[in-house]
Scaffold this motif. Sequence first.
Motif, PDB file in Angstrom:
ATOM      1  N   VAL A   1       0.854  -1.191   0.000  1.00  9.76           N
ATOM      2  CA  VAL A   1       0.000   0.000   0.000  1.00  9.76           C
ATOM      3  C   VAL A   1       0.883   1.232   0.000  1.00  9.76           C
ATOM      4  O   VAL A   1       1.811   1.336   0.803  1.00  9.76           O
ATOM      5  CB  VAL A   1      -0.889   0.046   1.274  1.00  9.76           C
ATOM      6  CG1 VAL A   1      -1.890   1.194   1.189  1.00  9.76           C
ATOM      7  CG2 VAL A   1      -1.588  -1.275   1.479  1.00  9.76           C
ATOM      8  N   ARG A   2       0.569   2.144  -0.890  1.00  7.83           N
ATOM      9  CA  ARG A   2       1.336   3.382  -0.937  1.00  7.83           C
ATOM     10  C   ARG A   2       0.412   4.576  -0.694  1.00  7.83           C
ATOM     11  O   ARG A   2      -0.610   4.727  -1.355  1.00  7.83           O
ATOM     12  CB  ARG A   2       1.991   3.534  -2.314  1.00  7.83           C
ATOM     13  CG  ARG A   2       2.812   4.803  -2.410  1.00  7.83           C
ATOM     14  CD  ARG A   2       2.999   5.231  -3.845  1.00  7.83           C
ATOM     15  NE  ARG A   2       3.549   6.556  -3.869  1.00  7.83           N
ATOM     16  CZ  ARG A   2       4.784   6.847  -4.234  1.00  7.83           C
ATOM     17  NH1 ARG A   2       5.585   5.897  -4.628  1.00  7.83           N
ATOM     18  NH2 ARG A   2       5.198   8.081  -4.214  1.00  7.83           N
ATOM     19  N   SER A   3       0.809   5.403   0.269  1.00  8.82           N
ATOM     20  CA  SER A   3       0.091   6.659   0.464  1.00  8.82           C
ATOM     21  C   SER A   3       1.045   7.798   0.150  1.00  8.82           C
ATOM     22  O   SER A   3       1.091   8.281  -0.963  1.00  8.82           O
ATOM     23  CB  SER A   3      -0.475   6.728   1.882  1.00  8.82           C
ATOM     24  OG  SER A   3      -1.579   5.850   1.973  1.00  8.82           O
ATOM     25  N   GLY A   4       1.895   8.203   1.125  1.00  4.69           N
ATOM     26  CA  GLY A   4       2.853   9.280   0.858  1.00  4.69           C
ATOM     27  C   GLY A   4       4.186   8.789   0.325  1.00  4.69           C
ATOM     28  O   GLY A   4       5.028   9.593  -0.080  1.00  4.69           O
ATOM     29  N   GLY A   5       4.431   7.485   0.361  1.00  2.50           N
ATOM     30  CA  GLY A   5       5.689   6.926  -0.155  1.00  2.50           C
ATOM     31  C   GLY A   5       6.903   7.295   0.680  1.00  2.50           C
ATOM     32  O   GLY A   5       8.033   7.226   0.198  1.00  2.50           O
ATOM     33  N   HIS A   6       6.714   7.654   1.953  1.00  2.00           N
ATOM     34  CA  HIS A   6       7.844   8.117   2.778  1.00  2.00           C
ATOM     35  C   HIS A   6       8.383   7.059   3.727  1.00  2.00           C
ATOM     36  O   HIS A   6       9.269   7.355   4.522  1.00  2.00           O
ATOM     37  CB  HIS A   6       7.449   9.373   3.563  1.00  2.00           C
ATOM     38  CG  HIS A   6       7.775  10.623   2.812  1.00  2.00           C
ATOM     39  ND1 HIS A   6       7.369  10.832   1.527  1.00  2.00           N
ATOM     40  CD2 HIS A   6       8.509  11.720   3.163  1.00  2.00           C
ATOM     41  CE1 HIS A   6       7.817  12.010   1.116  1.00  2.00           C
ATOM     42  NE2 HIS A   6       8.512  12.569   2.088  1.00  2.00           N
ATOM     43  N   ASN A   7       7.853   5.856   3.682  1.00  5.51           N
ATOM     44  CA  ASN A   7       8.456   4.823   4.525  1.00  5.51           C
ATOM     45  C   ASN A   7       9.886   4.596   4.049  1.00  5.51           C
ATOM     46  O   ASN A   7      10.117   4.299   2.880  1.00  5.51           O
ATOM     47  CB  ASN A   7       7.633   3.533   4.426  1.00  5.51           C
ATOM     48  CG  ASN A   7       8.234   2.432   5.263  1.00  5.51           C
ATOM     49  OD1 ASN A   7       9.174   1.788   4.832  1.00  5.51           O
ATOM     50  ND2 ASN A   7       7.712   2.251   6.443  1.00  5.51           N
ATOM     51  N   VAL A   8      10.840   4.765   4.963  1.00  7.38           N
ATOM     52  CA  VAL A   8      12.253   4.776   4.564  1.00  7.38           C
ATOM     53  C   VAL A   8      12.691   3.402   4.063  1.00  7.38           C
ATOM     54  O   VAL A   8      13.561   3.291   3.191  1.00  7.38           O
ATOM     55  CB  VAL A   8      13.130   5.276   5.738  1.00  7.38           C
ATOM     56  CG1 VAL A   8      14.596   5.254   5.377  1.00  7.38           C
ATOM     57  CG2 VAL A   8      12.726   6.705   6.087  1.00  7.38           C
ATOM     58  N   ALA A   9      12.058   2.343   4.574  1.00  6.80           N
ATOM     59  CA  ALA A   9      12.385   1.003   4.107  1.00  6.80           C
ATOM     60  C   ALA A   9      11.682   0.676   2.782  1.00  6.80           C
ATOM     61  O   ALA A   9      11.856  -0.419   2.242  1.00  6.80           O
ATOM     62  CB  ALA A   9      11.985  -0.023   5.170  1.00  6.80           C
ATOM     63  N   GLY A  10      10.897   1.591   2.268  1.00  6.85           N
ATOM     64  CA  GLY A  10      10.250   1.386   0.964  1.00  6.85           C
ATOM     65  C   GLY A  10       9.121   0.380   0.994  1.00  6.85           C
ATOM     66  O   GLY A  10       8.810  -0.252  -0.025  1.00  6.85           O
ATOM     67  N   ARG A  11       8.451   0.253   2.141  1.00  5.07           N
ATOM     68  CA  ARG A  11       7.405  -0.779   2.243  1.00  5.07           C
ATOM     69  C   ARG A  11       6.182  -0.480   1.379  1.00  5.07           C
ATOM     70  O   ARG A  11       5.315  -1.331   1.225  1.00  5.07           O
ATOM     71  CB  ARG A  11       7.013  -0.965   3.703  1.00  5.07           C
ATOM     72  CG  ARG A  11       8.133  -1.617   4.477  1.00  5.07           C
ATOM     73  CD  ARG A  11       7.664  -2.304   5.732  1.00  5.07           C
ATOM     74  NE  ARG A  11       8.669  -3.261   6.149  1.00  5.07           N
ATOM     75  CZ  ARG A  11       9.833  -2.929   6.716  1.00  5.07           C
ATOM     76  NH1 ARG A  11      10.117  -1.678   6.921  1.00  5.07           N
ATOM     77  NH2 ARG A  11      10.704  -3.864   7.061  1.00  5.07           N
ATOM     78  N   ALA A  12       6.140   0.710   0.805  1.00  3.69           N
ATOM     79  CA  ALA A  12       5.033   1.031  -0.099  1.00  3.69           C
ATOM     80  C   ALA A  12       5.108   0.214  -1.391  1.00  3.69           C
ATOM     81  O   ALA A  12       4.118   0.107  -2.117  1.00  3.69           O
ATOM     82  CB  ALA A  12       5.057   2.519  -0.427  1.00  3.69           C
ATOM     83  N   LEU A  13       6.268  -0.348  -1.681  1.00  2.00           N
ATOM     84  CA  LEU A  13       6.446  -1.073  -2.944  1.00  2.00           C
ATOM     85  C   LEU A  13       6.755  -2.541  -2.674  1.00  2.00           C
ATOM     86  O   LEU A  13       7.496  -2.861  -1.754  1.00  2.00           O
ATOM     87  CB  LEU A  13       7.621  -0.496  -3.732  1.00  2.00           C
ATOM     88  CG  LEU A  13       7.564   0.974  -4.131  1.00  2.00           C
ATOM     89  CD1 LEU A  13       8.807   1.326  -4.927  1.00  2.00           C
ATOM     90  CD2 LEU A  13       6.312   1.276  -4.937  1.00  2.00           C
ATOM     91  N   CYS A  14       6.198  -3.410  -3.535  1.00  2.00           N
ATOM     92  CA  CYS A  14       6.582  -4.823  -3.462  1.00  2.00           C
ATOM     93  C   CYS A  14       7.076  -5.253  -4.835  1.00  2.00           C
ATOM     94  O   CYS A  14       6.597  -4.762  -5.866  1.00  2.00           O
ATOM     95  CB  CYS A  14       5.401  -5.680  -3.019  1.00  2.00           C
ATOM     96  SG  CYS A  14       3.943  -5.506  -4.057  1.00  2.00           S
ATOM     97  N   ASP A  15       8.014  -6.156  -4.864  1.00  2.00           N
ATOM     98  CA  ASP A  15       8.459  -6.728  -6.130  1.00  2.00           C
ATOM     99  C   ASP A  15       7.396  -7.688  -6.647  1.00  2.00           C
ATOM    100  O   ASP A  15       6.831  -8.487  -5.875  1.00  2.00           O
ATOM    101  CB  ASP A  15       9.775  -7.503  -5.928  1.00  2.00           C
ATOM    102  CG  ASP A  15      10.994  -6.600  -6.018  1.00  2.00           C
ATOM    103  OD1 ASP A  15      10.990  -5.684  -6.865  1.00  2.00           O
ATOM    104  OD2 ASP A  15      11.939  -6.813  -5.233  1.00  2.00           O
TER     105      ASP A  15
END
Length: 465
Positions: free
Chosen positions: A81-95
């Motif tokens: 799930v992506r909202s602001g895309g500011h999670n430093v570990a990049g959890r907004a994106l999955c491969d």
Amino acid sequence: MNQIPAKPTSHSILPAAAVAEFQSEFGGAIIRSGSAEYENARKVWNAIIDRYPAIIAMCEDVEDVVKAVRFARDHHLPLSVRSGGHNVAGRALCDDGIVVDLSRMKAITVDADRNIVEVQGGATLGELDAATSACELAVPTGVAPPTGVAGLALGGGVGWLTRKYGMTCDNLVGCDVVTADGTVLTADRTQNPDLFWGLRGGGGNFGIVTTFRFQAHPIKTVLGGLILYPRDQTKEVLRFYRDFMKSAPNELTAYAGLMSAPDGTPVFGIMACYCGHIESGRNVLGPLQAFGSPIIDMIQPIPFIEMQKLAYQPAETPTNNYWRSACLDELSDAAIDVLIQHANAARSPLTGTFIQYFGGAAASPPEGGTAFAQRGERYNICIEAQWLEPQENDDHIHWARSFSEALAPFSQPGNLLNFMNDEGDNAVQKSFGENYQRLRDLKTKYDPTNFFRHNQNILPAAAAE
Ligand SMILES: Cc1cc2nc3c(=O)[nH]c(=O)nc-3n(C[C@H](O)[C@H](O)[C@H](O)COP(=O)(O)OP(=O)(O)OC[C@H]3O[C@@H](n4cnc5c(N)ncnc54)[C@H](O)[C@@H]3O)c2cc1C
């Protein structure tokens, strides 16, 4: 010449007819690898994150979110799930999976009679501040305007109003959530109160929040700004800050930081925000302003919306980041020495170490409790490595990890969820402390297959066995 990345993804094994059907019923945009928009859509704030989702589903409304969840379930796709895309570990994106991107869902409605603000899941802090400040109100959030309201609120949320009005999640009065089976639920004190408890600090574990409802507070002008000192005054000023904040009223929140001036000179600073009466604030801040020999003291009355922008300078080019954090009950002289030694060894002028002191209204949970567990009077130490050159990654990551290891003897077992990076499930468990078992039961009830796992993950019972 820039090439569109051609990394093979699982979308090649998704049945074309199924994708076409999904696309035809989806209201927003479906972005797939190979398309012109893909490169931009897979970027998040942290440039070190390089993931290749199969599908990025740009949702327009709740129905789109439900359709995306059902599509992911039907085709056994990983989902993030992506909202602001500011999670430093990049959890907004999955491969190789589907990204449910809420960044088009930004509607904000302010009910100025009841001081209640309704915010869609894709809004940023800056957008929320713009809407509330127009009504001389504020929701307590964080200090960087492009951060997503959603990720920040679900992880707790700390900022300039924390000591006065509590964590962001303490100010949540209700949410609409799409759960793992695609059902839309409302969670508040009376409807699904167990889920409401879990959403107040439990991160993205229980569903996709499409709308948040917050309590706002009357705020117009605050007394705030930065006091900057030469780096060699850090020890004495930091000790003073520690003692000074212990007796400060809840109207005052102040962070200390070891960072660099724009010309690269290492400096030490204290940024303060007093949200009560301005003249009382002058009396409160007087002793801090009188201490040491600052290079400059910029404390002054400013509109709260300007205060919200002071701590964050947008980078001209995307930066690589690796963050660590530590929670301390006490900031002993020995801890200060370790902190200064490691901060002085920072490998980049973009890197900073920030000391946040909480407590006040955030020290205990509001009525009904919250999943957020790091209560009490606490220091949060943010170790923020930031650099430009990818070939330096190992060096900066090593610096941040060594720093957090050196602070370990002074630290509590848990961290603030929002500042965690890749510490792992065990560290997440410690951060929830005695709330963890209740959170696991909740996860087992609402997401037994751990469908929502691109987060600071709480394992459901079956997965944990
Ligand atoms: C520059 C910067 C400044 C920051 N300042 C602060 C600060 O002052 N105070 C503070 O508390 N934190 C701060 N943070 C940390 C920030 O709160 C977290 O990184 C948070 O996860 C970011 O939220 P986002 O929506 O931008 O995240 P995203 O990267 O979009 O999402 C991160 C995760 O949050 C969850 N999530 C996001 N949206 C939803 C949703 N709608 N429903 C369910 N789950 C969702 C998912 O698990 C997702 O993987 C800062 C981070 C940065 C990079």
